[in-house]
Design an enzyme around this catalytic site. Structure first.
Site, short mmCIF file in Angstrom:
data_model
loop_
_atom_site.label_atom_id
_atom_site.label_comp_id
_atom_site.label_asym_id
_atom_site.label_seq_id
_atom_site.Cartn_x
_atom_site.Cartn_y
_atom_site.Cartn_z
N CYS B 87 -33.92 27.80 -52.39
CA CYS B 87 -34.19 26.56 -52.69
C CYS B 87 -34.74 26.22 -51.78
CB CYS B 87 -33.27 25.99 -54.01
SG CYS B 87 -33.74 25.38 -54.85
N HIS B 204 -30.67 31.17 -56.99
CA HIS B 204 -28.96 30.82 -56.22
C HIS B 204 -27.46 32.19 -56.45
CE1 HIS B 204 -29.74 26.80 -54.77
NE2 HIS B 204 -30.37 26.58 -56.18
N GLU B 206 -25.71 31.98 -54.30
CA GLU B 206 -23.98 31.66 -53.95
C GLU B 206 -23.52 31.29 -54.82
OE1 GLU B 206 -27.13 30.15 -53.35
OE2 GLU B 206 -25.99 28.11 -53.69
#
Lengths: 737, 237
Positions: B87, B204, B206
């Site tokens: 990002c 993302h 994660e």
């Protein structure tokens, strides 16, 4: 010296001016009068509401901090606690939606980390006029972007809230922002300026002329001239606030920090006099030491500026350099501007010369409270609706479609997809279900969060509406598998000087207080916003309830989505023939009025306990509360969320539109494997809760038949993809076309 | 594997990336503050997390690239260390010219936070070894400035060398305009450097690396990295 004329111009009443003269033993100067005018505004002093707010239950075994601090704190076990507060930013958002909403979010976040807590979630309760109005679209889009840009930059997920649309909010939208933080018990910090000789430091951003008299602006009705008050709206800098957050949490690890308070409404004036008043001390500060972003600012401007992203920190003498070091790491200002004294005075100096000197306690708490006249408004006498004259539509598919496409029922994805709701990787039930659920890393626990209020119910019957707001919030937490713990509230009303408005206020509070007592959810923090009216039209009374609940085991959370074909769907609670206040009656049938559904708190409590027990025992696959749009909409929402169909039958003696679309209270639908049915029935029986089988989760259509003595009297049969599309896109279509 | 997560002022996915590396993957992980420099030998993986570095009031990532820590990141990249920019981290890698192209505001000028489907275009990278080529995965996005752009020349070169790692697609893997959330050229969601050791991606991973989050499709980004690094150690590279 400043006289009565000056006082009136600043919004102070003559008796308030006289009180100030009496307290000081002399006439105030203009700076002193200005400080009184902001501190004694309704927004800062709660002078119109204090006596009524005492009716709320505010204590309980889990309450670590009730009202009176920057935020309330409730224990969740294992040395952890939830810190929460909700606050309005209605007037700023009405004239400058983007900055108004953004700074509302910024302010509430500061209230949370001021207590030493790490903010972990935001929620926003919003009200606007009809989306057919171009200005409303502008306000709505602007508010949503303002919230998004501030919260997203801060890295705090916006996980929930509500949005309602009604003409009563057309010129006076409501923007209520709630923030929730997590803290360890031994890390709680308070806003106290204690210890004579300790240093008072101003940290964070610089001070400018933005947001002058914001607190006073929030304490008067909106008018055509209000747009001229745009300079009263503060300007937000979320990046600065992110740095301030990290720096403050680092600072608060140290035992030599005595107190801390954010600079919100009334800026340096409120933070200095409130911290001193809480500690029973005084503060002497020199405005010349305040870092500024504009030249030639007067002491008056410095003292009442509402420039954002600033904090007042009180530290033990000798630790000033330690503070500076931390803030320098984050490239922020930290300047000693004064010291704590023992004379109880707020003394303002400019380059060493005294320019104002008033008792801190008088400024902070001395506003004479007002008991307003309260009288049942006339409109309440003419609300009755003769239901027998209302013909039940033949095409019930059409009714369902109209309900699902109402912006008050349709999916709010257009809003929450602009908010980062997954940052921090704790959001285990995202927005779109009854309540959001967050895990707490390092524990098995989770917390569930919601905000609720049906302003239309409160308009029709303030007492029942207030009760219902609390009960529904609790129900929304329970269906997520959480035990409701505590409330933060934002009480939005019109002009309290009008007896009808004050009546609404009192009755709403009474209803909320009763429900809060019954459901063991004390009010631990909150905010009152009056004067929400324009051109004589007050908003619907809107006491927004923010509630937190606890899941001891977050793995036991529940959502509203139907999960498995073949599951049996049951209703906890009883259908009623109530239609008053329903979205169906008002928006589909075009009939305003009626009595909102009654709420029996004893039944409500038993239904909630039964549902929670079923979820905790792992017996159910989904649970969803029945609210706006009634049973048919609740079932349809569970289908849409689970991307599956439903087939069912209801036998009834009641009007079938009331069964399908009425908003009778204390009802929950659950889906479960058929083998668990008898056990659930047993639990319901033991809890004295009515339970009935509605049907089964099935592939294909959403299908429901209503029968009377076996004869079909009404039917909905519609493909789920069709209703999913309508429900999912209704708001987008309205805003973008 | 030693991991570093860079903290720029305004980073806010730093804690999430730290959690993914240390708690999910179980690897020693450190924060590196933007004012600090480090040596290329200190870490095997350097994560540039999401957020709003310096508020992103200029172009996203435009100021962060001048920070002292970025000097070390650039040196580490030159030394062949693995760099993962997610990002805002991707935006910083573009501004630092460790990856080609630039980022514009989303086509509809709105922030987008929702799940997207991605097609794994290249699994022959240290970051994607555990995915199948052509596999469709679901990963959340959360950005306002993810509209990837590169001129025709750059695109030709990027594609020719297999630089495109992830593209936005629909549930069935079709790379369509409707499946493109932000207007990125050719639906690009993630690219890798010519040397193959620097990956930038807007989605993302994660945020979808644990069962409790209801989606583990992103976890293999981290596991692929671990496997690659441990394999490199085993092979004495």
């Amino acid at each position: 010296m400043a006289g009565r004329d000056d006082a009136r111009k600043l919004g102070l009443a003559d008796y308030e001016y006289d009180e100030i003269v009496k307290t000081l033993g002399r006439e105030p100067n203009y700076l002193e009068l200005g400080m009184y005018s902001v501190m004694w505004s309704e927004h800062c002093s709660y002078k119109n509401s204090k006596p009524v707010l005492k009716r709320f239950p505010t204590s309980g075994p889990r309450v670590l901090q009730g009202p009176g601090e920057n935020a309330g704190i409730v224990d969740i076990g294992d040395n952890l606690a939830v810190v929460m507060k909700v606050e309005s930013h209605n007037h700023p958002s009405a004239v400058e939606p983007y900055q108004g909403a953004a700074t509302g979010v910024g302010g509430i976040i500061r209230d949370i980390f001021t207590m030493g807590a790490r903010p972990v979630a935001l929620l926003d309760s919003l009200r606007f006029g009809s989306l057919d109005d171009p200005r409303v679209k502008y306000l709505f889009s602007g508010v949503v972007s303002g919230i998004a840009d501030y919260g997203n930059c801060m890295g705090i997920p916006t996980v929930g809230g509500e949005v309602y649309f009604d003409d009563s909010y057309r010129d006076n939208p409501l923007v209520n922002a709630m923030c929730v933080g997590i803290i360890q018990h031994d890390r709680i910090v308070k806003g106290r300026a204690a210890g004579v000789g300790n240093s008072v430091m101003l940290v964070g951003s610089t001070t400018g002329r933005d947001g002058m008299h914001g607190a006073s602006f929030a304490s008067e009705e909106l008018s055509e001239d209000s747009v001229a008050k745009r300079p009263s709206v503060q300007v937000g800098d979320p990046f600065m606030e992110k740095l301030l957050l990290e720096a403050c949490l680092e600072l608060l690890q140290n035992k030599w920090v005595v107190g801390i308070q954010d600079l919100g409404a009334a800026g340096l004036t409120s933070s200095s006099c409130e911290t001193a008043a809480r500690a029973g001390s005084g503060i002497e500060l020199d405005v010349a030491l305040v870092p500024r972003r504009e030249e030639n600012m007067t002491p008056y401007e410095v003292m009442i500026s509402e420039s954002q992203e600033r904090m007042l920190v009180i530290v033990e003498k000798g630790h000033e350099q330690d503070v500076k070091k931390i803030f320098e790491k984050w490239d922020l200002n930290a300047v000693k501007i004064g010291t704590v004294t023992d004379d109880g005075m707020l003394r303002v100096l400019e380059n060493g010369t005294v320019v104002a000197e008033v008792p801190a306690r008088s400024l902070a708490d001395g506003a004479p409270s007002v008991k307003r006249e309260s009288r049942k408004p006339d409109y309440m006498e003419t609300l009755d609706v003769d239901l027998s004259s209302i013909k039940i539509p033949a095409d019930l598919n059409d009714v369902l479609i109209k309900l699902l496409s109402s912006p008050n029922i349709a999916s709010k994805a257009w809003v929450y997809q602009q908010y980062d709701h997954t940052v921090r990787t704790d959001t285990v039930v995202p927005p779109g279900s009854d309540a959001a659920v967050l895990r707490i890393k390092g524990t098995k626990k989770g917390i569930a969060l919601t905000t609720d209020c049906n302003g239309y119910y409160c308009y029709l019957d303030p007492y029942e509406g207030g009760k219902q707001a609390v009960a529904e919030a609790a129900r929304n937490l329970v269906v997520a598998g959480a035990r409701p713990l505590a409330i933060t509230d934002c009480l939005n009303f019109g002009n309290p000087e009008k007896p009808g408005v004050y009546y609404q206020f009192e009755k709403c509070v009474d209803g909320m207080a009763e429900a809060a007592r019954y459901l063991n959810t004390p009010v631990i923090s909150g905010n009152v916003s009056f004067y929400n009216e324009t051109r004589e039209n007050a908003i619907y009374p809107t006491p927004v309830v923010g509630m937190v609940g606890l899941l001891e085991d977050v793995e036991k959370r529940c959502t509203m989505a139907f999960k498995k074909e073949g599951d049996v769907v049951v209703l906890l609670g009883e259908n009623t023939d109530e239609l008053g206040g329903s979205v169906y009656l008002r928006e589909v049938m075009g009939v305003k009025g009626g009595r909102p559904p009654r709420l029996n708190l004893d039944v409500e409590k038993r239904v909630q306990d039964c549902c929670l027990k079923a979820i905790e025992l792992g017996l159910v696959h989904s649970a969803h509360d029945v609210s706006e749009g009634g049973l048919a909409v609740a079932l349809a929402e569970s289908c849409i969320a689970g991307n599956t169909g439903f087939s069912g039958e209801i036998e009834t003696e009641l009007r079938h539109d009331a069964v399908l679309f009425g908003e009778g209270q204390s009802r929950i639908i659950m889906s479960l494997p058929e083998e668990n049915l008898s056990l659930i029935q047993k639990i319901a029986g033991e809890s004295n809760v009515n339970i009935s089988v509605l049907g089964f989760v099935k592939q294909g259509n959403f299908k429901i038949e209503v029968k009377h003595k076996g004869v079909n009297i009404g039917k909905i049969d519609i493909p789920v993809e069709e209703i999913a599309g309508i429900w999912g896109n209704a708001i987008r279509w309205k805003v973008e076309n | 594997m030693k991991c570093a997560v860079i903290m720029f002022p305004g980073s806010n996915c730093d804690v999430d990336c730290y959690h993914a590396c240390r708690d999910v993957l179980g690897q020693p992980t450190e924060y590196v503050f933007h004012k600090e420099k480090f040596s290329s030998v200190d870490f095997d993986l350097i994560v540039l997390p999401g957020g709003f570095s310096y508020g992103d009031y200029l172009r996203a990532g435009a100021i962060a690239r001048f920070s002292p820590a970025m000097e070390s990141v650039i040196k580490a990249a030159e030394a062949g260390k693995l760099i993962l920019g997610i990002c805002n981290g991707f935006q910083i890698l573009l501004e630092a010219k460790l990856l080609p192209g630039a980022m514009k505001r989303n086509r509809d000028l709105k922030f987008h936070c929702h799940d997207v489907f991605l097609r794994v275009e290249n699994n022959n990278t240290p970051f994607t070894g555990l995915y199948k080529k052509g596999e469709i995965i679901k990963v959340p996005i959360a950005h306002g400035e993810g509209n990837y752009f590169a001129d025709r020349d750059t695109m030709e070169k990027l594609k020719a060398r297999g630089g495109v790692v992830f593209t936005y697609c629909d549930r069935d893997g079709n790379v369509t305009e409707e499946a493109n959330p932000n207007g990125s050229v050719e639906n690009i969601a993630g690219i890798v450097s010519e040397q193959g050791n620097v990956l930038g991606m807007m989605p993302h991973p994660e945020r979808c690396a644990e069962d409790i989050l209801g989606n583990t499709d992103g976890r293999r980004v981290f596991e692929s990295i671990l496997q690659y690094v441990e394999g490199s150690v085993a092979h004495g590279r």
